[in-house]
Write a protein that holds these residues in place. Structure first.
Motif, short mmCIF file in Angstrom:
data_model
loop_
_atom_site.label_atom_id
_atom_site.label_comp_id
_atom_site.label_asym_id
_atom_site.label_seq_id
_atom_site.Cartn_x
_atom_site.Cartn_y
_atom_site.Cartn_z
N ALA A 1 24.77 6.86 3.55
CA ALA A 1 23.80 6.27 4.49
C ALA A 1 22.54 7.12 4.61
CB ALA A 1 24.46 6.10 5.87
N ALA B 1 28.06 1.22 4.74
CA ALA B 1 27.23 2.43 4.75
C ALA B 1 26.03 2.29 3.81
CB ALA B 1 28.07 3.64 4.37
N ARG C 1 17.60 3.25 10.43
CA ARG C 1 18.85 3.98 10.74
C ARG C 1 18.72 4.82 12.00
NH1 ARG C 1 22.97 3.14 7.56
NH2 ARG C 1 22.63 2.42 5.42
#
Ligand code: CAA
Length: 257
Positions: free
Chosen positions: A92, A116, A213
């Motif tokens: 990730a 991920a 993210r």
């Protein structure tokens, strides 16, 4: 570098990483995690623009290795869960886009690995799901956290409580998967998508990934501020890719990153 359960191929700017333990449907055990850690921390990821992860044979990954887990103590199980999380965080947190090419079963830990990744392309014949409840388990590699962030709590609970694999079309409808492909064309279609993405500004791609993210972990006000800060920073004089992208548009040519 030689891996026991991975194959790596570089095609121009695209890297293709294949989980290669087909006899066990690419099930994840400590050895596979060791290989993945070595790969993700290696030079291999420094000179590609996009990474594709796929599976050898009829499965993408059929989950954590159920046979290996049979002997686990609570401490072993905790450590295995933490190791899986560390490996999936390496995926990730890579600075480049990562696409899962889901060629077949993506179950349990296998779906968690796909979650991920940044984008998921799936074969129309693939089955995806979180069947842990059938084993008296729960997802252990951050699936309980990543899935609701991707598709909302209701859809995530549906998949985790149902415990059955759903079709790729259903996964697409729920937003788990972003693109469907004919079974024989999954890798080819994913490479085409990766090539398109590889043609964009690497710096902008890195920032898009970072904003999404990191933003998911912040409240929307702080996340918005973070975005403005990065947007502003792109206009500093040393930001060559922004300069090149805008010049290329105005000069009606392709940018050269
Ligand atoms: N772990 C270990 N071995 C596995 C496995 C797994 N998760 N999934 C499949 N295998 C093995 C099978 O045991 C079998 O090995 P043998 O030939 O030695 O018997 C081989 O792979 C082929 O599998 P099947 O014969 O079962 O293949 P199939 O086509 O009939 O069925 C399947 C495919 C529906 C994917 C079925 O294998 C299956 O249900 N697998 C388990 C899926 C699962 O429950 N995954 C969740 C694991 S728990 C988890 O992931 C927890 C976590 O988050 C940490």
């Amino acid at each position: 570098m030689k891996y026991n359960y991975l194959k790596f191929e570089k095609r121009d700017r695209i890297g293709i990483l294949t989980l290669d333990r087909p006899k066990a449907l690419n099930a994840l055990n400590e050895e596979v995690f060791k290989d993945l850690t070595c790969f993700l921390e290696s030079e291999n990821v420094n000179d590609i623009r996009v990474l594709i992860i796929t599976g050898e044979g009829k499965a993408f990954i059929a989950g954590a290795d159920i046979k290996a887990m049979q002997e686990y103590s609570p401490q072993n199980a905790y450590d295995f869960s933490e190791t899986g999380k560390r490996v999936f965080d390496l995926i990730a947190n890579l600075k480049i886009p990562v696409i899962a090419a889901i060629n077949g079963f993506a179950l349990g830990g296998g779906l968690e690995l796909a979650l991920a990744c940044d984008i998921r392309v799936a074969s129309e014949k693939a089955r995806l799901g979180l069947p842990e409840v059938n084993l008296g388990l729960i997802p252990g590699f951050n699936g309980t956290q990543r899935l609701p962030r991707l598709v909302g709590a209701g859809n995530a609970m549906y998949l985790m409580m149902l415990g059955e694999g759903i079709t790729a079309q259903e996964a697409y409808n729920l937003g788990v998967v972003q693109k469907l492909s004919e079974p024989d064309l999954v890798l080819e279609d994913t490479i085409k998508l990766a090539e398109k993405i590889a043609g964009k500004s690497p710096n902008a791609l890195r920032l898009v990934k970072e904003m999404v993210r990191e933003g998911l972990e912040l409240n929307s006000k702080d996340a918005g501020k973070m975005e403005s800060k990065e947007f502003g920073r792109l206009f500093k004089e040393d930001q060559k890719e922004r300069e090149e992208g805008v010049s290329a548009f105005l000069e009606k040519r392709q940018p050269n990153w």
